[in-house]
Design a protein around this motif. Structure first.
Motif, PDB file in Angstrom:
ATOM      1  N   PHE A  14      -4.254  -2.407 -12.054  1.00  0.00           N
ATOM      2  CA  PHE A  14      -4.472  -2.615 -10.621  1.00  0.00           C
ATOM      3  C   PHE A  14      -4.425  -1.324  -9.821  1.00  0.00           C
ATOM      4  N   PRO A  15      -3.397  -0.468  -9.988  1.00  0.00           N
ATOM      5  CA  PRO A  15      -3.347   0.732  -9.162  1.00  0.00           C
ATOM      6  C   PRO A  15      -4.551   1.638  -9.362  1.00  0.00           C
ATOM      7  N   VAL A  16      -5.081   1.677 -10.581  1.00  0.00           N
ATOM      8  CA  VAL A  16      -6.249   2.498 -10.829  1.00  0.00           C
ATOM      9  C   VAL A  16      -7.456   1.927 -10.101  1.00  0.00           C
ATOM     10  N   ALA A  17      -7.618   0.607 -10.206  1.00  0.00           N
ATOM     11  CA  ALA A  17      -8.771  -0.033  -9.574  1.00  0.00           C
ATOM     12  C   ALA A  17      -8.725   0.094  -8.063  1.00  0.00           C
ATOM     13  N   LEU A  18      -7.520   0.239  -7.491  1.00  0.00           N
ATOM     14  CA  LEU A  18      -7.381   0.239  -6.043  1.00  0.00           C
ATOM     15  C   LEU A  18      -6.970   1.607  -5.510  1.00  0.00           C
ATOM     16  N   THR A  19      -7.372   2.676  -6.209  1.00  0.00           N
ATOM     17  CA  THR A  19      -7.064   3.997  -5.671  1.00  0.00           C
ATOM     18  C   THR A  19      -7.751   4.191  -4.338  1.00  0.00           C
ATOM     19  N   ALA A  20      -7.133   4.967  -3.481  1.00  0.00           N
ATOM     20  CA  ALA A  20      -7.629   5.116  -2.116  1.00  0.00           C
ATOM     21  C   ALA A  20      -8.980   5.809  -2.086  1.00  0.00           C
ATOM     22  N   GLN A  21      -9.761   5.467  -1.105  1.00  0.00           N
ATOM     23  CA  GLN A  21     -11.032   6.120  -0.851  1.00  0.00           C
ATOM     24  C   GLN A  21     -10.944   6.790   0.515  1.00  0.00           C
ATOM     25  N   GLY A  22     -11.769   7.791   0.740  1.00  0.00           N
ATOM     26  CA  GLY A  22     -11.735   8.447   2.039  1.00  0.00           C
ATOM     27  C   GLY A  22     -10.390   9.114   2.262  1.00  0.00           C
ATOM     28  N   ARG A  23      -9.835   8.933   3.438  1.00  0.00           N
ATOM     29  CA  ARG A  23      -8.611   9.618   3.822  1.00  0.00           C
ATOM     30  C   ARG A  23      -7.370   8.747   3.683  1.00  0.00           C
ATOM     31  N   ALA A  24      -7.495   7.608   3.033  1.00  0.00           N
ATOM     32  CA  ALA A  24      -6.329   6.740   2.871  1.00  0.00           C
ATOM     33  C   ALA A  24      -5.271   7.447   2.031  1.00  0.00           C
ATOM     34  N   PRO A  25      -3.999   7.380   2.445  1.00  0.00           N
ATOM     35  CA  PRO A  25      -2.940   8.072   1.690  1.00  0.00           C
ATOM     36  C   PRO A  25      -2.747   7.474   0.305  1.00  0.00           C
ATOM     37  N   VAL A  26      -2.441   8.336  -0.656  1.00  0.00           N
ATOM     38  CA  VAL A  26      -2.235   7.905  -2.038  1.00  0.00           C
ATOM     39  C   VAL A  26      -0.790   8.173  -2.430  1.00  0.00           C
ATOM     40  N   PRO A  27      -0.282   7.470  -3.450  1.00  0.00           N
ATOM     41  CA  PRO A  27       1.109   7.681  -3.872  1.00  0.00           C
ATOM     42  C   PRO A  27       1.343   9.113  -4.344  1.00  0.00           C
ATOM     43  N   ALA A  28       2.495   9.646  -4.022  1.00  0.00           N
ATOM     44  CA  ALA A  28       2.878  10.968  -4.501  1.00  0.00           C
ATOM     45  C   ALA A  28       3.435  10.894  -5.912  1.00  0.00           C
ATOM     46  N   ARG A  29       3.842   9.709  -6.330  1.00  0.00           N
ATOM     47  CA  ARG A  29       4.385   9.518  -7.673  1.00  0.00           C
ATOM     48  C   ARG A  29       3.977   8.136  -8.165  1.00  0.00           C
ATOM     49  N   PRO A  30       3.945   7.930  -9.486  1.00  0.00           N
ATOM     50  CA  PRO A  30       3.485   6.645 -10.032  1.00  0.00           C
ATOM     51  C   PRO A  30       4.387   5.490  -9.598  1.00  0.00           C
ATOM     52  N   ILE A  31       3.769   4.333  -9.413  1.00  0.00           N
ATOM     53  CA  ILE A  31       4.502   3.106  -9.099  1.00  0.00           C
ATOM     54  C   ILE A  31       4.513   2.241 -10.348  1.00  0.00           C
ATOM     55  N   ASP A  32       5.672   1.808 -10.754  1.00  0.00           N
ATOM     56  CA  ASP A  32       5.788   0.914 -11.919  1.00  0.00           C
ATOM     57  C   ASP A  32       5.487  -0.502 -11.442  1.00  0.00           C
ATOM     58  N   TRP A  33       4.206  -0.831 -11.403  1.00  0.00           N
ATOM     59  CA  TRP A  33       3.802  -2.126 -10.852  1.00  0.00           C
ATOM     60  C   TRP A  33       4.356  -3.322 -11.626  1.00  0.00           C
TER      61      TRP A  33
END
Length: 471
Positions: A14-33
């Motif tokens: 899921f986190p890979v599929a929903l990586t941010a596009q444009g200027r949306a902020p992204v995680p600074a570290r991995p999230i253990d979903w």
């Protein structure tokens, strides 16, 4: 494959599929979903085990549970208004700090639930039972699940170190199901805590799911106003074996008959017009054309009959009147001193209560019939759609459900939203789940209220992305 297990396996990607596009902020570290999802599911089940039936509410126990969970996440939460709300009751407030470049966004849910009769359920209503991929319990849909999804989305943002331009405010209120005293008290006593808020969302959205596919995601931008009235006629009590003209019951019945036969005027508000245009794509031929211009369609007898046959569509196009309660004599052989009826009246957001009441009195046309308000209408509210919040919902929805359109909906019931809208910021209703109409219709305030574990977990991901995109 078991529905929950299948979702948990898919969620690794899921986190890979929903990586941010444009200027949306992204995680600074991995999230253990997977770990976060398991925690969320456990927290939801624990939350459902706290019996917050209103009355009496018992929200203080729920607030303490949420406070303790947030504390473990490094989030300081305050329990408020215990004196003002009364024994066993409370509101909860917490805030995650951003960099202050933009105004805050608040997520709100209510902790109380309606009563449940255990003998009519297949699972105990306060067990949080997990069975066949569903979590059962009073509040599973209305609205403890959304509250936990909101909290877990905020926790995900914090764990991932997502850069925030807005503070994230968490509010849990008491007493939404009866008097909205929790939200009213919070807004009255703690407006200073909300002075920097730009957007707030809670329940009041409405999604349409068909064949496991989300057809549209409805963002609630308005709701109807509750304008309950009691109609009373007084007479002279006597023995029913000797009828008199001072029997108040026939006079009340005549008044109610006139009220029941009265057709309130049709009135298309801008948000309602957009809703019909947006959903028109799901209808064939002339019906699609009718919905593209619903004001014009209502002038066509065939189109009008079809549109008004839908109880929701009818309700968002006019003020509605439902006669719901009757009281006369408590003995068959006694003519009572008075007869009364309770009438559920719901007003469109732009309607003036005094004008509507004057019209209804003219329809009844009997000065012996007294109207008494049972509830003071909440402040009217309508929120804008040309906002960062609405665009964030549209973006997240496109990524999660590409075939679904995001539209505006009006709630025919009542929520706490007007209590907050009067403070001046934009207020919305948002449902993050793909719950089908059957489960929602039978579960909300009904028996065997439940939510799919997969829907609940996907709702966390949706809110996580939406809250990133609104930054």
């Amino acid at each position: 494959m078991h529905l929950l297990r299948r979702f948990l396996l898919l969620s690794f990607a899921f986190p890979v599929a929903l990586t941010a596009q444009g200027r949306a902020p992204v995680p600074a570290r991995p999230i253990d979903w997977p770990a976060l999802e398991r925690e969320g599911l456990v927290l939801l089940r624990d939350y459902l085990r706290v019996n917050t039936t209103n009355p009496p509410g018992n929200e203080l126990e729920a607030a303490r549970m949420l406070r303790d969970f947030l504390a473990k996440q490094g989030i300081d939460a305050q329990i408020l208004d215990t004196t003002e709300l009364g024994a066993g009751r409370a509101n909860l407030y917490a805030r995650i700090r951003g960099n202050g470049r933009k105004r805050a966004i608040a997520v709100v849910h209510h902790m109380d639930v309606v009563p449940a009769t255990a003998s009519t359920w297949t699972a105990p209503p306060f067990s949080g039972a997990l069975r066949d991929g569903f979590v059962y319990g009073r509040g599973a849909l209305d609205m403890k699940s959304e509250g936990i999804a909101q909290i877990m989305a905020v926790v995900a943002l914090k764990r991932g170190g997502v850069p925030l331009t807005r503070d994230l405010v968490i509010i849990a209120n008491a007493d939404e199901e009866l008097g909205s005293t929790g939200a009213l008290t919070f807004a009255d006593r703690h407006a200073d805590l909300l002075r920097d808020v730009e957007f707030l969302f809670t329940e009041g959205g409405s999604n349409s799911v068909r064949d496991d596919t989300l057809r549209f995601r409805g963002v609630g931008v308005s709701e109807k106003r509750t304008f309950w009235q009691r109609l009373t006629v007084r007479g002279t009590p006597s023995h029913a074996s000797r009828p008199t003209k001072d029997n108040p019951v026939p006079r009340l019945i005549a008044a109610l008959d006139r009220l029941a036969r009265y057709e309130t005027p049709l009135h298309v508000l801008p948000g309602v017009d957009r809703y019909f245009r947006d959903i028109s794509r799901d209808y064939p031929g002339e019906r699609s054309q009718w919905l593209q211009d619903v004001s014009k369609a209502l002038e066509n007898p065939r189109a009008r009959e079809w549109i008004l046959s839908d109880v929701y569509w009818n309700a968002i196009l006019r003020n509605t009147i439902s006669i719901t309660g009757l009281q006369g004599s408590n003995k068959t052989n006694v003519i009572p001193p008075e007869a009364s009826a309770d009438v559920d009246i719901r007003l469109l957001p732009d309607q003036d209560p005094d004008s509507v009441l004057a019209t209804l009195k003219a329809v009844v046309a009997d000065t012996a019939v007294n109207f008494t308000p049972l509830i003071t209408p909440k402040p009217p509210f309508r929120s804008a759609t040309n906002t960062d919040f609405f665009r964030a919902v549209e973006r997240a929805s496109r990524e999660h459900d590409p075939r679904a359109v995001v539209t505006t909906v009006m709630m025919t019931g009542a929520t706490d939203r007007p209590m907050y809208r009067r403070l001046g910021f934009e207020v919305y209703g948002l449902d993050p789940f793909r719950t089908n109409e059957v489960d929602r219709q039978r579960g909300v305030h009904g028996n065997d209220e439940r939510i799919s574990a997969a829907d609940f977990l996907s709702g966390i991901h949706f809110l996580y992305d939406m809250l990133r995109y609104v930054q």
